[in-house]
Design a protein around this motif. Structure first.
Motif, PDB file in Angstrom:
ATOM      1  N   PRO A  41     -12.360   8.603  17.864  1.00  0.00           N
ATOM      2  CA  PRO A  41     -11.704   9.961  18.008  1.00  0.00           C
ATOM      3  C   PRO A  41     -10.719  10.204  19.302  1.00  0.00           C
ATOM      4  O   PRO A  41     -10.117   8.847  19.801  1.00  0.00           O
ATOM      5  N   GLU A  42      -9.724  11.137  18.928  1.00  0.00           N
ATOM      6  CA  GLU A  42      -8.267  11.674  19.266  1.00  0.00           C
ATOM      7  C   GLU A  42      -8.564  11.982  20.409  1.00  0.00           C
ATOM      8  O   GLU A  42      -8.896  12.586  21.236  1.00  0.00           O
ATOM      9  N   ARG A  43      -7.686  10.778  21.592  1.00  0.00           N
ATOM     10  CA  ARG A  43      -7.807  10.883  23.609  1.00  0.00           C
ATOM     11  C   ARG A  43      -6.680  12.062  23.242  1.00  0.00           C
ATOM     12  O   ARG A  43      -5.554  11.496  22.684  1.00  0.00           O
ATOM     13  N   PRO A  44      -6.282  12.548  24.746  1.00  0.00           N
ATOM     14  CA  PRO A  44      -5.550  13.274  25.478  1.00  0.00           C
ATOM     15  C   PRO A  44      -4.617  12.640  25.585  1.00  0.00           C
ATOM     16  O   PRO A  44      -3.561  12.695  25.558  1.00  0.00           O
ATOM     17  N   VAL A  45      -4.194  11.116  25.746  1.00  0.00           N
ATOM     18  CA  VAL A  45      -3.616  10.253  26.000  1.00  0.00           C
ATOM     19  C   VAL A  45      -2.884  10.160  24.605  1.00  0.00           C
ATOM     20  O   VAL A  45      -1.642   9.467  24.993  1.00  0.00           O
ATOM     21  N   ASN A  46      -2.962   9.952  23.815  1.00  0.00           N
ATOM     22  CA  ASN A  46      -2.726   9.026  22.726  1.00  0.00           C
ATOM     23  C   ASN A  46      -1.459  10.575  22.575  1.00  0.00           C
ATOM     24  O   ASN A  46      -0.511  10.305  22.083  1.00  0.00           O
ATOM     25  N   PHE A  47      -1.595  12.555  23.124  1.00  0.00           N
ATOM     26  CA  PHE A  47      -1.027  13.077  22.775  1.00  0.00           C
ATOM     27  C   PHE A  47       0.183  12.833  23.529  1.00  0.00           C
ATOM     28  O   PHE A  47       1.737  12.949  23.379  1.00  0.00           O
ATOM     29  N   TYR A  48       0.463  12.319  25.288  1.00  0.00           N
ATOM     30  CA  TYR A  48       1.345  11.990  26.243  1.00  0.00           C
ATOM     31  C   TYR A  48       2.416  10.477  25.641  1.00  0.00           C
ATOM     32  O   TYR A  48       3.090  11.402  26.038  1.00  0.00           O
ATOM     33  N   GLN A  49       1.811   9.784  25.168  1.00  0.00           N
ATOM     34  CA  GLN A  49       1.817   8.772  24.093  1.00  0.00           C
ATOM     35  C   GLN A  49       3.584   9.323  23.528  1.00  0.00           C
ATOM     36  O   GLN A  49       3.797   8.856  23.010  1.00  0.00           O
ATOM     37  N   HIS A  51       4.079  12.483  22.902  1.00  0.00           N
ATOM     38  CA  HIS A  51       5.042  13.217  22.582  1.00  0.00           C
ATOM     39  C   HIS A  51       5.380  13.602  24.082  1.00  0.00           C
ATOM     40  O   HIS A  51       5.997  14.500  25.020  1.00  0.00           O
ATOM     41  N   GLY A  52       5.368  12.847  24.845  1.00  0.00           N
ATOM     42  CA  GLY A  52       5.344  12.237  26.260  1.00  0.00           C
ATOM     43  C   GLY A  52       6.981  13.093  27.117  1.00  0.00           C
ATOM     44  O   GLY A  52       7.081  13.365  27.575  1.00  0.00           O
ATOM     45  N   ARG A  53       7.822  12.473  26.443  1.00  0.00           N
ATOM     46  CA  ARG A  53       9.513  12.146  26.479  1.00  0.00           C
ATOM     47  C   ARG A  53       9.803  13.949  26.473  1.00  0.00           C
ATOM     48  O   ARG A  53      10.154  14.243  27.193  1.00  0.00           O
ATOM     49  N   ALA A  54       9.382  13.941  25.083  1.00  0.00           N
ATOM     50  CA  ALA A  54       9.472  15.598  24.974  1.00  0.00           C
ATOM     51  C   ALA A  54       9.292  16.767  25.678  1.00  0.00           C
ATOM     52  O   ALA A  54       9.887  17.772  26.351  1.00  0.00           O
ATOM     53  N   PHE A  55       7.825  16.651  26.197  1.00  0.00           N
ATOM     54  CA  PHE A  55       7.388  17.400  26.993  1.00  0.00           C
ATOM     55  C   PHE A  55       7.777  17.265  27.865  1.00  0.00           C
ATOM     56  O   PHE A  55       8.102  18.296  28.749  1.00  0.00           O
ATOM     57  N   ALA A  56       8.253  15.865  28.825  1.00  0.00           N
ATOM     58  CA  ALA A  56       8.788  16.130  30.224  1.00  0.00           C
ATOM     59  C   ALA A  56      10.370  16.323  30.198  1.00  0.00           C
ATOM     60  O   ALA A  56      10.817  16.713  31.381  1.00  0.00           O
ATOM     61  N   LYS A  57      11.000  16.353  28.505  1.00  0.00           N
ATOM     62  CA  LYS A  57      12.322  16.922  28.748  1.00  0.00           C
ATOM     63  C   LYS A  57      11.603  18.444  28.720  1.00  0.00           C
ATOM     64  O   LYS A  57      13.088  19.755  29.494  1.00  0.00           O
ATOM     65  N   VAL A  58      11.003  19.278  27.721  1.00  0.00           N
ATOM     66  CA  VAL A  58      11.293  20.443  27.987  1.00  0.00           C
ATOM     67  C   VAL A  58      11.062  21.311  29.052  1.00  0.00           C
ATOM     68  O   VAL A  58      11.127  21.924  29.933  1.00  0.00           O
ATOM     69  N   VAL A  59      10.304  20.950  29.908  1.00  0.00           N
ATOM     70  CA  VAL A  59       9.801  20.854  31.489  1.00  0.00           C
ATOM     71  C   VAL A  59      11.415  20.947  32.465  1.00  0.00           C
ATOM     72  O   VAL A  59      11.787  22.144  33.609  1.00  0.00           O
ATOM     73  N   THR A  60      11.824  19.243  32.685  1.00  0.00           N
ATOM     74  CA  THR A  60      12.997  19.917  33.308  1.00  0.00           C
ATOM     75  C   THR A  60      13.677  20.426  32.976  1.00  0.00           C
ATOM     76  O   THR A  60      14.493  20.953  33.887  1.00  0.00           O
ATOM     77  N   LEU A  61      14.086  20.639  31.927  1.00  0.00           N
ATOM     78  CA  LEU A  61      15.512  21.996  31.217  1.00  0.00           C
ATOM     79  C   LEU A  61      14.356  23.161  31.312  1.00  0.00           C
ATOM     80  O   LEU A  61      15.559  24.084  31.895  1.00  0.00           O
ATOM     81  N   SER A  62      13.282  23.286  31.249  1.00  0.00           N
ATOM     82  CA  SER A  62      12.613  24.989  32.281  1.00  0.00           C
ATOM     83  C   SER A  62      13.129  25.257  33.713  1.00  0.00           C
ATOM     84  O   SER A  62      13.320  26.678  33.646  1.00  0.00           O
TER      85      SER A  62
END
Length: 111
Positions: A41-49, A51-62
């Protein structure tokens, strides 16, 4: 005599047939599984591994955009308040001048 071979051999390539499932807009996890076997099963950790950098970039720029907008709004509001107070001070100074001139123009004892 020997038969001569051509220097170049041209081969006609047949067009490849693409699997239409690869061009589908349906996400992979929603497609039916063709393989049978234990699937992890897909774990939530896989999502952040992934897409983590892109997510952090979006949050920082926001956050940065919010701070710049807030600072600009605060600066403009402060300038507007300062301008309003300056106009009020000028009008009060003008009123004081008029009252002072009226007081000086008024002769005491004449009444």
């Amino acid at each position: 005599m020997r038969a001569t071979r051509p220097l170049f051999q041209f081969q006609l390539r047949r067009p490849q047939r693409h699997n239409l499932r690869t061009f589908s807009s349906t996400p992979l996890r929603l497609r039916p599984q063709t393989r049978q076997g234990p699937t992890q099963p897909e774990r939530p950790v896989n999502f952040y591994q992934v897409h983590g950098r892109a997510f952090a970039k979006v949050v920082t720029l926001s956050f940065l955009t919010y701070q710049i907008t807030y600072w600009t709004w605060l600066l403009l509001e402060t300038e507007a308040i300062r301008d309003e107070k300056d106009r009020e001070i000028k009008s009060l100074e003008q009123e004081v001048r008029l009252l002072d001139e009226g007081r000086k123009g008024h002769k005491p004892g004449a009444g």
